[in-house]
Motif scaffolding. Structure first.
Motif, PDB file in Angstrom:
ATOM      1  N   UNK A  96      34.116 -14.356  16.504  1.00  0.00           N
ATOM      2  CA  UNK A  96      35.308 -15.243  17.440  1.00  0.00           C
ATOM      3  C   UNK A  96      36.563 -14.403  17.184  1.00  0.00           C
ATOM      4  N   UNK A  97      37.439 -14.294  17.782  1.00  0.00           N
ATOM      5  CA  UNK A  97      38.779 -13.627  17.738  1.00  0.00           C
ATOM      6  C   UNK A  97      39.946 -14.735  17.599  1.00  0.00           C
ATOM      7  N   UNK A  98      40.777 -14.564  16.769  1.00  0.00           N
ATOM      8  CA  UNK A  98      42.033 -15.585  16.644  1.00  0.00           C
ATOM      9  C   UNK A  98      43.146 -14.777  16.403  1.00  0.00           C
ATOM     10  N   UNK A  99      44.284 -15.439  16.860  1.00  0.00           N
ATOM     11  CA  UNK A  99      45.541 -14.809  16.497  1.00  0.00           C
ATOM     12  C   UNK A  99      46.194 -15.175  15.272  1.00  0.00           C
ATOM     13  N   UNK A 100      46.715 -14.226  14.447  1.00  0.00           N
ATOM     14  CA  UNK A 100      47.182 -14.414  13.191  1.00  0.00           C
ATOM     15  C   UNK A 100      48.815 -14.911  13.444  1.00  0.00           C
ATOM     16  N   UNK A 101      49.378 -15.312  12.548  1.00  0.00           N
ATOM     17  CA  UNK A 101      50.793 -15.668  12.597  1.00  0.00           C
ATOM     18  C   UNK A 101      51.746 -14.510  13.182  1.00  0.00           C
ATOM     19  N   UNK A 102      51.233 -13.272  12.465  1.00  0.00           N
ATOM     20  CA  UNK A 102      51.997 -11.954  12.934  1.00  0.00           C
ATOM     21  C   UNK A 102      51.610 -11.787  14.551  1.00  0.00           C
ATOM     22  N   UNK A 103      50.521 -12.068  15.027  1.00  0.00           N
ATOM     23  CA  UNK A 103      50.110 -11.860  16.261  1.00  0.00           C
ATOM     24  C   UNK A 103      50.812 -12.950  17.091  1.00  0.00           C
ATOM     25  N   UNK A 104      51.206 -14.146  16.473  1.00  0.00           N
ATOM     26  CA  UNK A 104      51.964 -15.121  17.527  1.00  0.00           C
ATOM     27  C   UNK A 104      53.352 -14.762  17.493  1.00  0.00           C
ATOM     28  N   UNK A 105      53.957 -13.946  16.497  1.00  0.00           N
ATOM     29  CA  UNK A 105      55.266 -13.606  16.550  1.00  0.00           C
ATOM     30  C   UNK A 105      55.514 -12.376  17.183  1.00  0.00           C
ATOM     31  N   UNK A 106      54.278 -11.447  17.428  1.00  0.00           N
ATOM     32  CA  UNK A 106      54.484 -10.387  18.349  1.00  0.00           C
ATOM     33  C   UNK A 106      54.372 -10.870  20.035  1.00  0.00           C
ATOM     34  N   UNK A 107      53.560 -12.027  20.040  1.00  0.00           N
ATOM     35  CA  UNK A 107      53.609 -12.492  21.570  1.00  0.00           C
ATOM     36  C   UNK A 107      54.636 -13.083  21.872  1.00  0.00           C
ATOM     37  N   UNK A 108      55.733 -13.776  20.979  1.00  0.00           N
ATOM     38  CA  UNK A 108      56.908 -14.249  21.206  1.00  0.00           C
ATOM     39  C   UNK A 108      57.764 -13.040  21.781  1.00  0.00           C
ATOM     40  N   UNK A 109      57.656 -11.916  20.877  1.00  0.00           N
ATOM     41  CA  UNK A 109      58.677 -10.618  21.218  1.00  0.00           C
ATOM     42  C   UNK A 109      58.175 -10.185  22.484  1.00  0.00           C
ATOM     43  N   UNK A 110      56.879 -10.297  22.917  1.00  0.00           N
ATOM     44  CA  UNK A 110      56.408  -9.676  24.168  1.00  0.00           C
ATOM     45  C   UNK A 110      56.825 -10.469  25.288  1.00  0.00           C
ATOM     46  N   UNK A 111      56.794 -11.705  25.091  1.00  0.00           N
ATOM     47  CA  UNK A 111      57.553 -12.645  26.291  1.00  0.00           C
ATOM     48  C   UNK A 111      58.889 -12.270  26.304  1.00  0.00           C
ATOM     49  N   UNK A 112      59.606 -12.173  25.104  1.00  0.00           N
ATOM     50  CA  UNK A 112      60.938 -11.853  25.545  1.00  0.00           C
ATOM     51  C   UNK A 112      61.267 -10.453  26.274  1.00  0.00           C
ATOM     52  N   UNK A 113      60.585  -9.688  25.915  1.00  0.00           N
ATOM     53  CA  UNK A 113      60.561  -8.192  26.443  1.00  0.00           C
ATOM     54  C   UNK A 113      60.374  -8.476  28.115  1.00  0.00           C
ATOM     55  N   UNK A 114      59.195  -9.349  28.460  1.00  0.00           N
ATOM     56  CA  UNK A 114      58.757  -9.522  29.543  1.00  0.00           C
ATOM     57  C   UNK A 114      59.795 -10.322  30.617  1.00  0.00           C
ATOM     58  N   UNK A 115      60.298 -11.308  29.764  1.00  0.00           N
ATOM     59  CA  UNK A 115      61.684 -12.045  30.516  1.00  0.00           C
ATOM     60  C   UNK A 115      62.794 -11.253  30.574  1.00  0.00           C
ATOM     61  N   UNK A 116      63.320 -10.249  29.857  1.00  0.00           N
ATOM     62  CA  UNK A 116      64.430  -9.501  30.081  1.00  0.00           C
ATOM     63  C   UNK A 116      64.154  -8.434  31.156  1.00  0.00           C
ATOM     64  N   UNK A 117      62.860  -7.873  31.157  1.00  0.00           N
ATOM     65  CA  UNK A 117      62.332  -7.025  32.287  1.00  0.00           C
ATOM     66  C   UNK A 117      62.358  -7.613  33.544  1.00  0.00           C
TER      67      UNK A 117
END
Length: 149
Positions: A96-117
């Motif tokens: 199985x594949x799970x997100x790490x804390x770093x993965x969750x932080x990256x997701x937050x940044x991705x969401x921010x980038x998508x929102x600003x776009x």
């Protein structure tokens, strides 16, 4: 003189819009320098929607790609510390594949980038136009989902 085909004009507009959206999103992602490809970004977003760590096969099915493609994406994300492979507690042969804390932080940044776009893309529209566009996009998305079922 022939009259332009409205569907042809619409198709060209959709193509131009798609290219513009892609260009803007790419620019916003590159500014944040997250070290993930668009395909890896999609996999991270997909992982976030699962309540429990999914199997690789689940991810491949959800992403509509072959399992080997998921393996390649997971390899890259695991090497950068954004996901980890874990053994299935009920079947040791399943990974199985799970997100790490770093993965969750990256997701937050991705969401921010998508929102600003999205803000940049939608800036020319009034609130009423945005509401209409949202309804039209839902109709197109729902139409695609209906075809899959």
């Amino acid at each position: 003189m022939t009259t332009p085909d409205p569907d042809s004009v619409l198709a060209e507009q959709l193509l131009r819009l798609t290219r513009r959206v892609h260009r803007i999103q790419k620019r916003h992602l590159e500014r944040r320098d997250l070290g993930v490809t668009p395909a890896q970004s999609r996999l991270l977003r997909t992982l976030a929607h699962y309540g429990a760590a999914p199997r690789m096969a689940d991810l491949a099915e959800h992403l509509e790609v072959v399992p080997r493609a998921v393996t390649t994406l997971v390899d890259g994300l695991e090497a950068s510390g954004k996901v980890r492979r874990v053994a299935d507690p009920t079947n040791r042969r399943v990974t199985r594949i799970e997100l790490t804390d770093e993965g969750r932080a990256t997701l937050r940044e991705l969401r921010g980038a998508r929102r600003s776009a999205a803000e940049e893309i939608l800036a020319p529209l009034s609130q009423e136009q945005r509401t209409v566009l949202g309804g039209l996009l839902e109709a197109l998305i729902d139409g695609e989902l209906a075809k899959r079922c």
